[in-house]
Design a protein around this motif. Structure first.
Motif, mmCIF file in Angstrom:
data_model
loop_
_atom_site.group_PDB
_atom_site.id
_atom_site.type_symbol
_atom_site.label_atom_id
_atom_site.label_comp_id
_atom_site.label_asym_id
_atom_site.label_seq_id
_atom_site.Cartn_x
_atom_site.Cartn_y
_atom_site.Cartn_z
ATOM 1 N N GLN A 88 0.837 -1.207 0.000
ATOM 2 C CA GLN A 88 0.000 0.000 0.000
ATOM 3 C C GLN A 88 0.870 1.254 0.000
ATOM 4 N N SER A 95 -4.621 4.740 -1.086
ATOM 5 C CA SER A 95 -6.008 4.874 -0.654
ATOM 6 C C SER A 95 -6.046 4.817 0.868
ATOM 7 N N ASN A 98 -8.302 1.988 2.024
ATOM 8 C CA ASN A 98 -7.676 0.659 1.955
ATOM 9 C C ASN A 98 -6.664 0.472 3.080
ATOM 10 N N LEU A 165 -11.994 -4.540 1.883
ATOM 11 C CA LEU A 165 -10.714 -4.210 1.251
ATOM 12 C C LEU A 165 -10.620 -4.835 -0.137
ATOM 13 N N THR A 169 -10.294 -2.607 -3.438
ATOM 14 C CA THR A 169 -9.074 -2.828 -4.215
ATOM 15 C C THR A 169 -9.413 -3.132 -5.669
#
Length: 179
Positions: A88, A95, A98, A165, A169
């Motif tokens: 990430q 994000s 996320n 998630l 995603t």
């Protein structure tokens, strides 16, 4: 001229031309890791634990098998969660949602691994290992049952965060492809 441009844009979007090979590989790895972690939690929760208590000859043996298995699922989650968190932070488009969902999964898993599971194991040992022989009103048994509820809640939280998630995603990939 506009018809040619529109057809080219449609073709690029359909083939994922805006999604580089590196991005596709990272997306695949991310999906594989998240799917593996989420799948392990769901398989444990909906197949392994109920089956152990339904099939094994004693609840004591089932409890031992479940305790052993959940340890593996927890460590798997911590390792995969760390890798996903690292991914990430390596993304150019981060994000916050996320990252928050992943942090929720990791926090729930860490709570299980470092607080709930070890405490339940210690209580099981203090009760002599065979919990069903201990009175339901015994303070150790009451505490064990309460921790079991925390365990179910934390695993459920991790699964729900994981599902959300995964949805966000995949949605972000589609947005990236269609740009």
């Amino acid at each position: 001229m506009s018809a040619t441009t529109t057809h080219r844009q449609d073709a690029e979007a359909a083939t994922g031309a805006g999604f580089t090979a590196k991005s596709q590989i990272l997306a695949f790895v991310e999906f594989l890791l998240l799917g593996g972690w989420l799948g392990a939690m769901c398989f444990f929760s909906f197949a392994v634990a109920p089956s152990a208590f339904a099939v094994l000859p004693s609840r004591h043996l089932a409890g031992q098998m479940v305790a052993s298995t959940i340890t593996k699922v927890e460590w798997l989650g911590l390792i995969i969660g760390f890798l996903l968190l690292l991914m990430q932070f390596l993304k150019t488009r981060k994000s916050k949602l996320n990252i928050a969902l992943l942090a929720g999964m990791l926090a729930a898993t860490a709570g299980l691994r470092f607080w709930v599971s070890p405490t339940m194991n210690k209580l099981r040992d203090k009760m002599g290992g065979i919990i069903d022989e201990v009175s339901p009103t015994d303070p150790l048994r009451v505490q064990f049952n309460d921790l079991h509820q925390y365990s179910v809640t934390l695993m459920s939280l991790a699964i729900l965060c994981g599902l959300a998630l995964m949805f966000f995603t995949v949605r972000s990939w589609f947005r990236q492809v269609t740009r």
